[in-house]
Design an enzyme around this catalytic site. Structure first.
Site, short mmCIF file in Angstrom:
data_model
loop_
_atom_site.label_atom_id
_atom_site.label_comp_id
_atom_site.label_asym_id
_atom_site.label_seq_id
_atom_site.Cartn_x
_atom_site.Cartn_y
_atom_site.Cartn_z
N SER A 117 50.28 57.63 54.88
CA SER A 117 49.41 56.58 55.38
C SER A 117 49.20 55.49 54.33
CB SER A 117 48.08 57.22 55.83
OG SER A 117 47.29 56.30 56.53
N HIS A 140 52.72 55.42 59.77
CA HIS A 140 52.13 55.37 61.11
C HIS A 140 51.23 54.13 61.23
CE1 HIS A 140 48.10 56.48 59.78
NE2 HIS A 140 48.63 57.49 59.09
#
Length: 230
Positions: A117, A140
């Site tokens: 992330s 993501h």
């Protein structure tokens, strides 16, 4: 003589306290005469809200002052950034990444375990980057914590935040924006989420990380960068 031994003992105790409290240490190799500051980004990156005491965290209010000291200190020649993080607060992680990228000292990152992330911008924020063969990076979209949001302005804000992250990643690595967006929106890999998991060499192939390697390669590269700067 006694005073010297006492000072050395006190310094060693301070060094151990720094490692325990903040995950930092100074590597000093007499052969190279380089002082390398080791900084760990471990667990979840904590932002403006405090996480439970049972959660392993890296607090950005601890990291930012350390980076300022590293930049200002004549005794520090370079920064070694060790990462094993699940991500965390986006704004705080990006702030740390921006500060690392703006250091006027050679820097090298090493991804151990994972850098997921917002850990991705942190991994690419240094002058050179490594990932161990089993290390992972998760790409993501910016998450909204499951909240249903009906205002267009809020969606626009999240899109702007995502563009800021992509802009940083592509500016500080060899990754292409279009490819990163494709990996972010991938629906084939994670059954309950969007995104892509890159393992070791995959991150290098995508241009995110410079090389596959471990602590030996990372430290050797940092010494070389410091010599080059001097």
């Amino acid at each position: 003589m006694g005073d010297t031994n006492s000072k050395e003992t006190n310094q060693n105790e301070m060094d151990m306290d720094s490692i325990k409290e903040y995950g930092q240490a100074v590597l000093n190799n007499p052969k190279t005469n380089h002082n390398i500051h080791l900084l760990n980004i471990i667990g979840e990156i904590e932002g403006h809200e405090c996480l439970p005491t049972t959660t392993k965290t890296t607090k950005y209010e601890h990291v930012l002052p350390q980076l300022a000291v590293i930049e200002d200190s004549e005794k520090v020649d370079g920064l070694l950034l060790i990462l094993n993080t699940v991500g965390g607060d986006v704004e705080s992680g990006l702030a740390i990444a921006e500060m690392v990228a703006s250091l006027d000292k050679p820097s090298v990152s090493l991804v151990l375990g994972g850098s997921h992330s917002i850990g991705v911008p942190l991994a690419v924020s240094t002058d050179y980057s490594y990932i161990v063969p089993s290390g992972t990076m998760v790409i993501h979209p910016v998450r909204m914590s499951g909240t249903v949001i009906g205002a267009k302005q809020t969606y626009d804000y999240f899109k702007q935040m995502q563009d800021r992250i992509l802009g940083f990643i592509t500016t500080h690595s060899g990754a292409k924006k279009e490819r990163m967006e494709e990996l972010m929106m991938n629906t084939d890999m994670m059954s309950k989420d969007l995104g892509t998991i890159l393992v070791g060499a995959d991150a290098v192939q995508e241009g995110l990380i410079n090389e596959v390697g471990g602590i030996h390669e990372a430290v050797s590269k940092l010494h070389a960068l410091i010599d080059g700067k001097k």
